[in-house]
Design a protein around this motif. Sequence first.
Motif, PDB file in Angstrom:
ATOM      1  N   UNK A 431       0.838  -1.204   0.000  1.00  0.00           N
ATOM      2  CA  UNK A 431       0.000   0.000   0.000  1.00  0.00           C
ATOM      3  C   UNK A 431       0.870   1.251   0.000  1.00  0.00           C
ATOM      4  N   UNK A 432       1.950   1.226   0.771  1.00  0.00           N
ATOM      5  CA  UNK A 432       2.838   2.392   0.799  1.00  0.00           C
ATOM      6  C   UNK A 432       3.436   2.640  -0.584  1.00  0.00           C
ATOM      7  N   UNK A 433       3.901   1.581  -1.234  1.00  0.00           N
ATOM      8  CA  UNK A 433       4.484   1.716  -2.565  1.00  0.00           C
ATOM      9  C   UNK A 433       3.427   2.170  -3.570  1.00  0.00           C
ATOM     10  N   UNK A 434       2.205   1.679  -3.423  1.00  0.00           N
ATOM     11  CA  UNK A 434       1.107   2.095  -4.309  1.00  0.00           C
ATOM     12  C   UNK A 434       0.908   3.607  -4.261  1.00  0.00           C
ATOM     13  N   UNK A 435       0.907   4.183  -3.051  1.00  0.00           N
ATOM     14  CA  UNK A 435       0.739   5.628  -2.925  1.00  0.00           C
ATOM     15  C   UNK A 435       1.969   6.375  -3.426  1.00  0.00           C
ATOM     16  N   UNK A 436       3.149   5.800  -3.225  1.00  0.00           N
ATOM     17  CA  UNK A 436       4.371   6.440  -3.730  1.00  0.00           C
ATOM     18  C   UNK A 436       4.351   6.520  -5.254  1.00  0.00           C
ATOM     19  N   UNK A 437       3.933   5.439  -5.903  1.00  0.00           N
ATOM     20  CA  UNK A 437       3.875   5.433  -7.368  1.00  0.00           C
ATOM     21  C   UNK A 437       2.806   6.391  -7.879  1.00  0.00           C
ATOM     22  N   UNK A 438       1.708   6.515  -7.126  1.00  0.00           N
ATOM     23  CA  UNK A 438       0.673   7.489  -7.500  1.00  0.00           C
ATOM     24  C   UNK A 438       1.256   8.901  -7.461  1.00  0.00           C
ATOM     25  N   UNK A 439       2.059   9.193  -6.453  1.00  0.00           N
ATOM     26  CA  UNK A 439       2.687  10.518  -6.354  1.00  0.00           C
ATOM     27  C   UNK A 439       3.597  10.775  -7.554  1.00  0.00           C
ATOM     28  N   UNK A 440       4.409   9.774  -7.911  1.00  0.00           N
ATOM     29  CA  UNK A 440       5.328   9.955  -9.036  1.00  0.00           C
ATOM     30  C   UNK A 440       4.578  10.165 -10.344  1.00  0.00           C
ATOM     31  N   UNK A 441       3.478   9.424 -10.507  1.00  0.00           N
ATOM     32  CA  UNK A 441       2.722   9.511 -11.755  1.00  0.00           C
ATOM     33  C   UNK A 441       2.031  10.863 -11.920  1.00  0.00           C
ATOM     34  N   UNK A 442       1.561  11.439 -10.799  1.00  0.00           N
ATOM     35  CA  UNK A 442       0.772  12.669 -10.869  1.00  0.00           C
ATOM     36  C   UNK A 442       1.517  13.891 -10.312  1.00  0.00           C
ATOM     37  N   UNK A 443       2.840  13.811 -10.223  1.00  0.00           N
ATOM     38  CA  UNK A 443       3.588  14.894  -9.580  1.00  0.00           C
ATOM     39  C   UNK A 443       3.374  16.240 -10.266  1.00  0.00           C
ATOM     40  N   UNK A 444       3.289  17.268  -9.429  1.00  0.00           N
ATOM     41  CA  UNK A 444       3.286  18.658  -9.875  1.00  0.00           C
ATOM     42  C   UNK A 444       3.663  19.508  -8.665  1.00  0.00           C
ATOM     43  N   UNK A 445       4.050  20.748  -8.910  1.00  0.00           N
ATOM     44  CA  UNK A 445       4.346  21.667  -7.811  1.00  0.00           C
ATOM     45  C   UNK A 445       3.109  21.820  -6.920  1.00  0.00           C
ATOM     46  N   UNK A 446       1.954  21.881  -7.560  1.00  0.00           N
ATOM     47  CA  UNK A 446       0.701  22.020  -6.807  1.00  0.00           C
ATOM     48  C   UNK A 446       0.475  20.806  -5.903  1.00  0.00           C
ATOM     49  N   UNK A 447       0.771  19.617  -6.400  1.00  0.00           N
ATOM     50  CA  UNK A 447       0.624  18.399  -5.603  1.00  0.00           C
ATOM     51  C   UNK A 447       1.548  18.459  -4.380  1.00  0.00           C
ATOM     52  N   UNK A 448       2.775  18.948  -4.581  1.00  0.00           N
ATOM     53  CA  UNK A 448       3.711  19.102  -3.461  1.00  0.00           C
ATOM     54  C   UNK A 448       3.162  20.058  -2.409  1.00  0.00           C
ATOM     55  N   UNK A 449       2.627  21.182  -2.855  1.00  0.00           N
ATOM     56  CA  UNK A 449       2.068  22.177  -1.930  1.00  0.00           C
ATOM     57  C   UNK A 449       0.919  21.562  -1.133  1.00  0.00           C
ATOM     58  N   UNK A 450       0.081  20.784  -1.815  1.00  0.00           N
ATOM     59  CA  UNK A 450      -1.045  20.121  -1.149  1.00  0.00           C
ATOM     60  C   UNK A 450      -0.544  19.159  -0.071  1.00  0.00           C
ATOM     61  N   UNK A 451       0.487  18.380  -0.378  1.00  0.00           N
ATOM     62  CA  UNK A 451       1.020  17.413   0.584  1.00  0.00           C
ATOM     63  C   UNK A 451       1.642  18.125   1.780  1.00  0.00           C
ATOM     64  N   UNK A 452       2.371  19.213   1.532  1.00  0.00           N
ATOM     65  CA  UNK A 452       2.972  19.977   2.634  1.00  0.00           C
ATOM     66  C   UNK A 452       1.886  20.535   3.542  1.00  0.00           C
ATOM     67  N   UNK A 453       0.830  21.072   2.933  1.00  0.00           N
ATOM     68  CA  UNK A 453      -0.281  21.623   3.722  1.00  0.00           C
ATOM     69  C   UNK A 453      -0.944  20.534   4.559  1.00  0.00           C
ATOM     70  N   UNK A 454      -1.206  19.380   3.949  1.00  0.00           N
ATOM     71  CA  UNK A 454      -1.845  18.285   4.681  1.00  0.00           C
ATOM     72  C   UNK A 454      -0.933  17.727   5.773  1.00  0.00           C
ATOM     73  N   UNK A 455       0.371  17.781   5.544  1.00  0.00           N
ATOM     74  CA  UNK A 455       1.314  17.344   6.577  1.00  0.00           C
ATOM     75  C   UNK A 455       1.227  18.257   7.791  1.00  0.00           C
ATOM     76  N   UNK A 456       1.142  19.563   7.537  1.00  0.00           N
ATOM     77  CA  UNK A 456       1.022  20.526   8.635  1.00  0.00           C
ATOM     78  C   UNK A 456      -0.278  20.309   9.398  1.00  0.00           C
ATOM     79  N   UNK A 457      -1.361  20.028   8.648  1.00  0.00           N
ATOM     80  CA  UNK A 457      -2.680  19.884   9.269  1.00  0.00           C
ATOM     81  C   UNK A 457      -2.812  18.585  10.053  1.00  0.00           C
TER      82      UNK A 457
END
Length: 466
Positions: A431-457
């Motif tokens: 499951x962890x690898x599945x989510x990692x591959x999803x991140x690589x496939x759909x990467x964008x600066x916006x996706x990074x910003x979303x992950x950073x925000x959700x990490x803070x929250x």
Amino acid sequence: MLQSKTFKPNSNTYSFLFKLIDLMIILAALPLAAEFYGIWLTSEYVIAGLTVAVAFLYFAETLSFYRSWRHGSFSEMMLIGLASLVLSFFFLTAVAFVLKQSADLSRMTIGLWFAIASLGFLLWRRFALSIQRKLRKSGYNVKKSAIIGATESGERLFREIQANDELGYQFVGFYEDRDSSRVSEQLVPHIKGGFEQALSLVREGEIDTLFIALPLKADQQITDILVKIGDTTVDIHFIPDFFIVNLMHARIIHVGDIDTLTVFESPYYGAKEWLKRTEDLLLGCLILLLIAVPMLFIALGIKLTSKGPVFFKQRRYGLNGEEIRVWKFRSMVVMENDHKVVQATKNDARVTPFGGFLRRTSLDELPQFFNVLKGDMSIVGPRPHAVAHNEEYRGQVPFYMFRHKVKPGITGWAQINGWRGETDTLDKMKKRVEFDLHYLKDWSIWFDIKIIFLTIVKGFVNKNAF
């Protein structure tokens, strides 16, 4: 840019008009803001307006804002558009600061300029969407579509068409030659016939767009379908099967005069690699300034509560599987870094009381921002596993090593979705690898910003971190 001889990029037919209106809104908002505050538009403001306009076009193109949104949601489009606008004003602020021109610009005026531009941006895009929907309800630019192949990929497309009326597709049905017992129960009611019936409707002009959702191994069937409707004007789209879709980071590359479609590679190609590194350096420096004092107190707490060094450097695999040394605050009484590494478990005797607090709150990861500045890691990316765990799982989890096509991250898509901490079962690692591959496939600066925000929250404290 070399033009593909085989594949053509999918772009918004009206992208030039949309760009023009977007720029007009951005530039018109500046004099409105200046008029409100009674400020004369000097040459500095004119340069500021042009800077934001050029930066907006750059960020919008980088984030694929002007691609065809017939195949996407309005909310996603607006988020990317506003993100481009925010980045443009951040860029203006940075340039003004570096050139020592910020004193010549009124912060209230710039703030109001941004607010007016954002509001105008939202209103005009909403207006464009409402016009588009009215036209499609009237039957204009609505395409009758059918899917050949009641497969998993076909079902995913069907759900998207159902959920997004603005896409402009009127769904006719699935067409499948297999017995209904081999098809998902949810799709059986939507099957209207076999392949030949679909082809007959195409030839009769009853279908405008045909989606082929057959697996790659059905290449002969796909060829037969294309040959049989080759003399029609139907739009034909091929949907890669679910196995390939999970891996695909589609891009056209050229090998001499031959075009190839990338199935998987690093998402940071060309200028995107520079953008990712710039993101890491800017955010990394800013975060280190904010956490410097807390890190000093954590270091003091470690020294006062247990014997041993403050920091622990563990062997990890980094970009392209090369070994790196990852910095962490020491949270255990031992310094395990061998070929056999035992993951921390609940009530693990090796974890110090203060170390347990650090691990539960992820504060033990803070020194990894030094790895980010060094270039070994990114702020966002797949979490680095111990070398021993990599060697254990790379042969058990399909495409495990694909996660090393990018630098490991301090936080990641898997972690904020709950897949962090102990991986005591193979399913958890999958499951962890599945989510990692999803991140690589759909990467964008916006996706990074979303992950950073959700990490803070929600990402610091986790029940699975021991």
